[in-house]
Design a protein around this motif. Structure first.
Motif, PDB file in Angstrom:
ATOM      1  N   ASP A  30      28.348  66.641 -48.017  1.00  0.00           N
ATOM      2  CA  ASP A  30      27.401  67.667 -47.570  1.00  0.00           C
ATOM      3  C   ASP A  30      26.465  67.087 -46.507  1.00  0.00           C
ATOM      4  O   ASP A  30      26.088  65.920 -46.555  1.00  0.00           O
ATOM      5  CB  ASP A  30      26.558  68.193 -48.730  1.00  0.00           C
ATOM      6  N   ILE A  31      26.076  67.928 -45.574  1.00  0.00           N
ATOM      7  CA  ILE A  31      25.130  67.527 -44.536  1.00  0.00           C
ATOM      8  C   ILE A  31      23.714  67.663 -45.079  1.00  0.00           C
ATOM      9  O   ILE A  31      23.381  68.651 -45.727  1.00  0.00           O
ATOM     10  CB  ILE A  31      25.311  68.390 -43.274  1.00  0.00           C
ATOM     11  N   ILE A  32      22.888  66.677 -44.810  1.00  0.00           N
ATOM     12  CA  ILE A  32      21.499  66.677 -45.276  1.00  0.00           C
ATOM     13  C   ILE A  32      20.673  67.569 -44.345  1.00  0.00           C
ATOM     14  O   ILE A  32      20.630  67.349 -43.134  1.00  0.00           O
ATOM     15  CB  ILE A  32      20.932  65.255 -45.313  1.00  0.00           C
ATOM     16  N   THR A  33      20.026  68.563 -44.918  1.00  0.00           N
ATOM     17  CA  THR A  33      19.178  69.481 -44.160  1.00  0.00           C
ATOM     18  C   THR A  33      17.713  69.182 -44.467  1.00  0.00           C
ATOM     19  O   THR A  33      17.405  68.539 -45.477  1.00  0.00           O
ATOM     20  CB  THR A  33      19.482  70.945 -44.547  1.00  0.00           C
ATOM     21  N   PRO A  34      16.790  69.667 -43.637  1.00  0.00           N
ATOM     22  CA  PRO A  34      15.367  69.456 -43.925  1.00  0.00           C
ATOM     23  C   PRO A  34      14.946  70.051 -45.263  1.00  0.00           C
ATOM     24  O   PRO A  34      14.027  69.547 -45.901  1.00  0.00           O
ATOM     25  CB  PRO A  34      14.657  70.152 -42.768  1.00  0.00           C
ATOM     26  N   PRO A  48       9.151  57.928 -45.200  1.00  0.00           N
ATOM     27  CA  PRO A  48       9.140  59.212 -44.497  1.00  0.00           C
ATOM     28  C   PRO A  48       9.379  59.111 -42.994  1.00  0.00           C
ATOM     29  O   PRO A  48       9.859  60.051 -42.380  1.00  0.00           O
ATOM     30  CB  PRO A  48       7.749  59.768 -44.785  1.00  0.00           C
ATOM     31  N   LYS A  49       9.091  57.968 -42.395  1.00  0.00           N
ATOM     32  CA  LYS A  49       9.291  57.825 -40.949  1.00  0.00           C
ATOM     33  C   LYS A  49      10.767  57.920 -40.560  1.00  0.00           C
ATOM     34  O   LYS A  49      11.086  58.118 -39.401  1.00  0.00           O
ATOM     35  CB  LYS A  49       8.684  56.520 -40.432  1.00  0.00           C
ATOM     36  N   TYR A  50      11.688  57.825 -41.534  1.00  0.00           N
ATOM     37  CA  TYR A  50      13.117  57.920 -41.257  1.00  0.00           C
ATOM     38  C   TYR A  50      13.662  59.338 -41.426  1.00  0.00           C
ATOM     39  O   TYR A  50      14.862  59.560 -41.300  1.00  0.00           O
ATOM     40  CB  TYR A  50      13.900  56.967 -42.162  1.00  0.00           C
ATOM     41  N   LEU A  51      12.799  60.313 -41.673  1.00  0.00           N
ATOM     42  CA  LEU A  51      13.235  61.688 -41.909  1.00  0.00           C
ATOM     43  C   LEU A  51      14.153  62.203 -40.811  1.00  0.00           C
ATOM     44  O   LEU A  51      15.237  62.715 -41.081  1.00  0.00           O
ATOM     45  CB  LEU A  51      12.027  62.614 -42.077  1.00  0.00           C
ATOM     46  N   GLU A  52      13.754  62.063 -39.547  1.00  0.00           N
ATOM     47  CA  GLU A  52      14.556  62.582 -38.445  1.00  0.00           C
ATOM     48  C   GLU A  52      15.903  61.886 -38.331  1.00  0.00           C
ATOM     49  O   GLU A  52      16.879  62.503 -37.914  1.00  0.00           O
ATOM     50  CB  GLU A  52      13.788  62.477 -37.138  1.00  0.00           C
ATOM     51  N   GLU A  53      15.983  60.608 -38.701  1.00  0.00           N
ATOM     52  CA  GLU A  53      17.251  59.879 -38.664  1.00  0.00           C
ATOM     53  C   GLU A  53      18.186  60.325 -39.787  1.00  0.00           C
ATOM     54  O   GLU A  53      19.399  60.269 -39.643  1.00  0.00           O
ATOM     55  CB  GLU A  53      17.013  58.372 -38.800  1.00  0.00           C
ATOM     56  N   THR A  67      16.439  62.631 -56.760  1.00  0.00           N
ATOM     57  CA  THR A  67      17.055  61.319 -56.517  1.00  0.00           C
ATOM     58  C   THR A  67      16.461  60.740 -55.242  1.00  0.00           C
ATOM     59  O   THR A  67      16.397  61.431 -54.230  1.00  0.00           O
ATOM     60  CB  THR A  67      18.577  61.457 -56.354  1.00  0.00           C
ATOM     61  N   PRO A  68      16.028  59.476 -55.248  1.00  0.00           N
ATOM     62  CA  PRO A  68      15.485  58.890 -54.019  1.00  0.00           C
ATOM     63  C   PRO A  68      16.570  58.778 -52.950  1.00  0.00           C
ATOM     64  O   PRO A  68      17.720  58.503 -53.250  1.00  0.00           O
ATOM     65  CB  PRO A  68      15.005  57.511 -54.445  1.00  0.00           C
ATOM     66  N   VAL A  69      16.192  58.971 -51.688  1.00  0.00           N
ATOM     67  CA  VAL A  69      17.113  58.785 -50.571  1.00  0.00           C
ATOM     68  C   VAL A  69      17.228  57.290 -50.336  1.00  0.00           C
ATOM     69  O   VAL A  69      16.217  56.608 -50.120  1.00  0.00           O
ATOM     70  CB  VAL A  69      16.590  59.503 -49.309  1.00  0.00           C
ATOM     71  N   ARG A  70      18.443  56.784 -50.376  1.00  0.00           N
ATOM     72  CA  ARG A  70      18.704  55.359 -50.170  1.00  0.00           C
ATOM     73  C   ARG A  70      19.884  55.191 -49.243  1.00  0.00           C
ATOM     74  O   ARG A  70      20.707  56.069 -49.091  1.00  0.00           O
ATOM     75  CB  ARG A  70      18.990  54.674 -51.504  1.00  0.00           C
ATOM     76  N   ARG A  71      19.985  54.041 -48.639  1.00  0.00           N
ATOM     77  CA  ARG A  71      21.102  53.735 -47.734  1.00  0.00           C
ATOM     78  C   ARG A  71      22.435  53.909 -48.441  1.00  0.00           C
ATOM     79  O   ARG A  71      23.402  54.355 -47.832  1.00  0.00           O
ATOM     80  CB  ARG A  71      20.957  52.308 -47.220  1.00  0.00           C
ATOM     81  N   SER A  72      22.495  53.612 -49.723  1.00  0.00           N
ATOM     82  CA  SER A  72      23.755  53.695 -50.462  1.00  0.00           C
ATOM     83  C   SER A  72      24.249  55.132 -50.669  1.00  0.00           C
ATOM     84  O   SER A  72      25.412  55.331 -50.967  1.00  0.00           O
ATOM     85  CB  SER A  72      23.615  53.018 -51.824  1.00  0.00           C
ATOM     86  N   ASN A  73      23.384  56.143 -50.515  1.00  0.00           N
ATOM     87  CA  ASN A  73      23.848  57.505 -50.742  1.00  0.00           C
ATOM     88  C   ASN A  73      23.860  58.370 -49.483  1.00  0.00           C
ATOM     89  O   ASN A  73      24.023  59.575 -49.576  1.00  0.00           O
ATOM     90  CB  ASN A  73      23.079  58.186 -51.878  1.00  0.00           C
ATOM     91  N   ILE A  74      23.692  57.754 -48.299  1.00  0.00           N
ATOM     92  CA  ILE A  74      23.840  58.509 -47.060  1.00  0.00           C
ATOM     93  C   ILE A  74      24.806  57.773 -46.139  1.00  0.00           C
ATOM     94  O   ILE A  74      24.973  56.561 -46.225  1.00  0.00           O
ATOM     95  CB  ILE A  74      22.487  58.727 -46.332  1.00  0.00           C
ATOM     96  N   GLY A  75      25.471  58.538 -45.286  1.00  0.00           N
ATOM     97  CA  GLY A  75      26.461  57.930 -44.383  1.00  0.00           C
ATOM     98  C   GLY A  75      26.070  58.039 -42.953  1.00  0.00           C
ATOM     99  O   GLY A  75      25.165  58.651 -42.529  1.00  0.00           O
TER     100      GLY A  75
END
Length: 75
Positions: A30-34, A48-53, A67-75
């Motif tokens: 799934d694509i991450i939306t705002p 939070p400074k990585y929101l736009e990325e 669930t916290p946003v982490r490098r392991s769960n985003i591509g």
């Protein structure tokens, strides 16, 4: 992008900092939306400074709300 790994001097302040958390259940691919992420406390996720990325990227595995946003769960 520094998403995880706080320095030892920052560990005591983590609960007071904000970080990004998923607020909706997402399936792998799934694509991450705002609307799917929000900045909340405690600070155990991406800053939070990585929101736009992060918005527009895909999740690599199923994630649940709160669930916290982490490098392991985003591509």
């Amino acid at each position: 992008m520094r998403i995880a790994g706080r320095q030892s001097s920052e560990q005591g302040n983590v609960k007071f900092r904000r970080s990004l958390y998923f607020v909706k259940d997402l399936k792998a691919g799934d694509i991450i939306t705002p609307e799917a992420i929000r900045s909340v406390r405690p600070g155990f996720g991406a800053a939070p400074k990585y929101l736009e990325e992060i918005v527009g990227r895909r999740v690599t595995l199923d994630v649940g709300a709160n669930t916290p946003v982490r490098r392991s769960n985003i591509g």
